[in-house]
Design a protein around this motif. Structure first.
Motif, PDB file in Angstrom:
ATOM      1  N   LEU A   1      14.122 -14.287  -7.459  1.00 55.52           N
ATOM      2  CA  LEU A   1      13.592 -13.542  -8.614  1.00 55.52           C
ATOM      3  C   LEU A   1      14.468 -13.625  -9.865  1.00 55.52           C
ATOM      4  O   LEU A   1      14.198 -14.366 -10.775  1.00 55.52           O
TER       5      LEU A   1
ATOM      6  N   PHE B   1       5.737  -1.532  -6.065  1.00 51.23           N
ATOM      7  CA  PHE B   1       6.269  -0.732  -7.178  1.00 51.23           C
ATOM      8  C   PHE B   1       5.130  -0.187  -8.034  1.00 51.23           C
ATOM      9  O   PHE B   1       5.321   0.184  -9.176  1.00 51.23           O
TER      10      PHE B   1
ATOM     11  N   ILE C   1      11.231   1.679   0.411  1.00 51.07           N
ATOM     12  CA  ILE C   1      10.489   0.530  -0.136  1.00 51.07           C
ATOM     13  C   ILE C   1      10.394  -0.592   0.890  1.00 51.07           C
ATOM     14  O   ILE C   1       9.338  -1.137   1.159  1.00 51.07           O
TER      15      ILE C   1
ATOM     16  N   THR D   1      23.197  -0.253  -8.628  1.00 52.49           N
ATOM     17  CA  THR D   1      22.819   0.157  -9.982  1.00 52.49           C
ATOM     18  C   THR D   1      22.475   1.648 -10.031  1.00 52.49           C
ATOM     19  O   THR D   1      23.038   2.395 -10.825  1.00 52.49           O
TER      20      THR D   1
ATOM     21  N   MET E   1      24.554   4.741 -11.661  1.00 51.96           N
ATOM     22  CA  MET E   1      23.959   5.461 -12.805  1.00 51.96           C
ATOM     23  C   MET E   1      23.937   6.971 -12.547  1.00 51.96           C
ATOM     24  O   MET E   1      24.208   7.766 -13.451  1.00 51.96           O
TER      25      MET E   1
ATOM     26  N   ALA F   1      18.243  -1.192 -21.350  1.00 49.56           N
ATOM     27  CA  ALA F   1      19.031  -0.922 -20.142  1.00 49.56           C
ATOM     28  C   ALA F   1      18.394  -1.532 -18.892  1.00 49.56           C
ATOM     29  O   ALA F   1      19.077  -1.786 -17.901  1.00 49.56           O
ATOM     30  N   PHE F   2      17.083  -1.750 -18.931  1.00 49.70           N
ATOM     31  CA  PHE F   2      16.410  -2.415 -17.807  1.00 49.70           C
ATOM     32  C   PHE F   2      16.038  -3.855 -18.152  1.00 49.70           C
ATOM     33  O   PHE F   2      15.186  -4.452 -17.503  1.00 49.70           O
TER      34      PHE F   2
ATOM     35  N   GLN G   1      12.364  -8.171 -16.652  1.00 48.72           N
ATOM     36  CA  GLN G   1      12.605  -6.732 -16.809  1.00 48.72           C
ATOM     37  C   GLN G   1      12.552  -6.046 -15.446  1.00 48.72           C
ATOM     38  O   GLN G   1      11.743  -6.390 -14.584  1.00 48.72           O
ATOM     39  N   CYS G   2      13.426  -5.077 -15.273  1.00 49.30           N
ATOM     40  CA  CYS G   2      13.653  -4.452 -13.968  1.00 49.30           C
ATOM     41  C   CYS G   2      12.361  -4.000 -13.285  1.00 49.30           C
ATOM     42  O   CYS G   2      11.586  -3.232 -13.839  1.00 49.30           O
ATOM     43  N   ILE G   3      12.221  -4.455 -12.060  1.00 44.45           N
ATOM     44  CA  ILE G   3      11.019  -4.143 -11.294  1.00 44.45           C
ATOM     45  C   ILE G   3      11.080  -2.720 -10.720  1.00 44.45           C
ATOM     46  O   ILE G   3      10.064  -2.106 -10.454  1.00 44.45           O
TER      47      ILE G   3
ATOM     48  N   ALA H   1      14.092   4.041 -10.254  1.00 46.32           N
ATOM     49  CA  ALA H   1      15.428   4.451 -10.712  1.00 46.32           C
ATOM     50  C   ALA H   1      15.307   5.734 -11.526  1.00 46.32           C
ATOM     51  O   ALA H   1      16.084   6.675 -11.358  1.00 46.32           O
TER      52      ALA H   1
ATOM     53  N   GLN I   1      14.770   8.726  -9.263  1.00 45.26           N
ATOM     54  CA  GLN I   1      15.993   9.147  -8.570  1.00 45.26           C
ATOM     55  C   GLN I   1      16.929   9.900  -9.519  1.00 45.26           C
ATOM     56  O   GLN I   1      17.519  10.909  -9.162  1.00 45.26           O
TER      57      GLN I   1
END
Ligand code: HEM
Length: 411
Positions: free
Chosen positions: A97, A116, A164, A253, A257, A351-352, A358-360, A365, A368
């Motif tokens: 990916l 997702f 997941i 990550t 965070m 940030a993503f 781009q962050c999946i 996140a 959480q």
């Protein structure tokens, strides 16, 4: 740490400044990046740990332009693909990916995207909130002092990834142990390679077990094994590689965070007060923390063709690194960018990342972070640092994910 003064070093015969550089405050970008941006503009020259020159992107508009430019490649499989550190070089062996270009990248991304979806994220959101509550209650029960990374952040992010991927509950302890090892391995290429091997072994045996189960469970690995692998549209190696990348990309990550956000809020009592007073504003607050902290600081690319951006000409084969931390403090994109303003409501931070990579897992996140921070600060109102702030140790610049090693707290 001594650092070369960045200003003016890219001219004449002077050595190039280092990239990446160390944060001197856990929640501020390295000061050298600001010097460079002010002196030389949004795209500057620097030098990687192995001596290779690189372009470094520090401006928001240029970053958005470049991150959607197909001439900039993410193909980690290329022998000349640059790396910001030995640790990242080891991790870059897992190319699934994030380390792929089109059309290969989209073909794999399509297979995991359903896990997702809004529905799946909502389902997991409820279980994330429950788990965050249990972990905060366990901290309370155990009593002070406590440590946020291992007591809350890591177990919560492992719980989410397990949900997941479909990791059975009885494997949680082993899985968390392996994941903690990956987080602990910050410096050497050997350590990172070892942690990667352990995670791979774990996934290999998990995939084996899932193959033998008569009915698929609800996790992504169940679907990949019982559908894609069974049909022959994905190989066993591809299934394992997808599992590894999700594990790596989503675990350290998020844990980092949560931990750094807790520290940052404790260091900004006025903002923390506002955060506590209005739990409904947790969404924008998390967004601002993501911008302000930008823990996934380095995106790596290589120019597959010549690219001209502004007055800079990037040549085919050149290394291009993007610093999200400095990009997200660009005053042309954010007013008073160095102020932490939880009510800012700015969602155009990077940030993503941005573009096809781009962050999946960004919504997971966010879920959480919302749950961990609201429950932690509402159930433990007297939460405070258990050590002086200056003693909180910052991860090295070469660590893939910015943050702190641990956060001792009391109340
Ligand atoms: C606060 C937590 C997180 C941060 C800051 C973060 C940051 C990022 C960034 C900056 C990228 C883009 C990298 C690039 O363009 O080179 C990215 C990609 C990615 N992230 Fe995240 N991430 C987080 C959480 C997660 C979670 C929870 C998951 C999964 C469960 C995840 C899975 C991924 C994957 C698979 C990619 C690659 C996507 C692709 O190439 O198509 N991340 N992330």
């Amino acid at each position: 740490m001594s650092r070369p003064s960045a200003v003016g070093l890219t001219t004449g015969n002077a050595p190039l400044p280092d990239f990446p550089q160390l944060r001197t405050c856990p929640y501020q970008p390295p000061p050298g990046y600001r010097d460079l941006r002010l002196a030389e503009g949004p795209v500057v020259r620097a030098r990687l740990y192995d001596g290779r020159p690189t372009w470094v992107v520090l401006g928001h508009a240029v970053a958005r332009e470049l991150l959607v430019d197909p001439r900039l490649s993410s193909d980690w499989g290329r022998p000349d693909f640059p790396s910001p550190s030995p640790r990242r070089k080891a991790i870059q062996k897992a190319t699934m990916l994030i380390g792929m270009d089109q059309p290969e990248h989209s073909a794999y991304r399509r297979r995991v995207i359903p896990s997702f979806s809004v529905r799946r994220t909502r389902e997991l959101g409820e279980s994330i909130h429950r788990r965050a509550g249990e972990l905060v209650d366990a901290l309370l029960e155990q009593g002070p002092p406590a440590e946020i990374l291992r007591g809350l952040a890591l177990p919560l992010s492992s719980h989410t990834i397990c949900g997941i991927l479909g990791v059975p509950y009885e494997d949680h302890a082993y899985f968390e142990e392996q994941s903690a090892m990956l987080v602990a391995s910050h410096a050497s290429e050997e350590d990172a390679t070892g942690a990667l091997t352990n995670l791979r072994d774990f996934l290999v045996s998990l995939v084996d077990r899932k193959e033998k189960e008569p009915e698929p469970g609800e996790g992504l690995l169940d679907t990949l094994v019982h559908k894609d692998l069974a049909e022959g549209s994905l190989s066993r190696e591809e299934v394992i590689a997808l599992g590894i990348i999700l594990l790596m990309a989503g675990h350290e990550t998020t844990a980092s965070m949560i931990t750094l956000s807790t520290f940052t809020l404790l260091q900004h009592p006025g903002q923390l007060e506002a955060f506590r007073a209005d739990p409904d504003a947790a969404g924008p607050a998390v967004e601002e923390l993501l911008r302000y902290l930008s823990i996934g600081d380095v995106a790596m690319r290589i120019a597959a063709e010549d690219i001209t951006v502004g007055d800079v000409r990037i040549e085919a084969g050149d290394s291009v690194m993007l610093s999200a931390a400095e990009i997200n403090r660009d005053p042309e994109a954010f007013e008073d960018p160095d102020v932490l303003d939880l009510g800012r409501g700015a969602r155009h931070h990077l940030a993503f990342g941005y573009g096809v990579h781009q962050c999946i897992g960004q919504n997971l996140a966010r879920a959480q972070l919302r749950s961990a921070l609201t429950l932690l600060f509402s159930r433990i109102p007297g939460l405070r640092l258990a050590v002086p702030a200056e003693e909180v140790e910052i991860k090295p610049a070469q660590s893939g994910v910015q943050g702190i090693y641990e956060l001792p707290v009391a109340w």
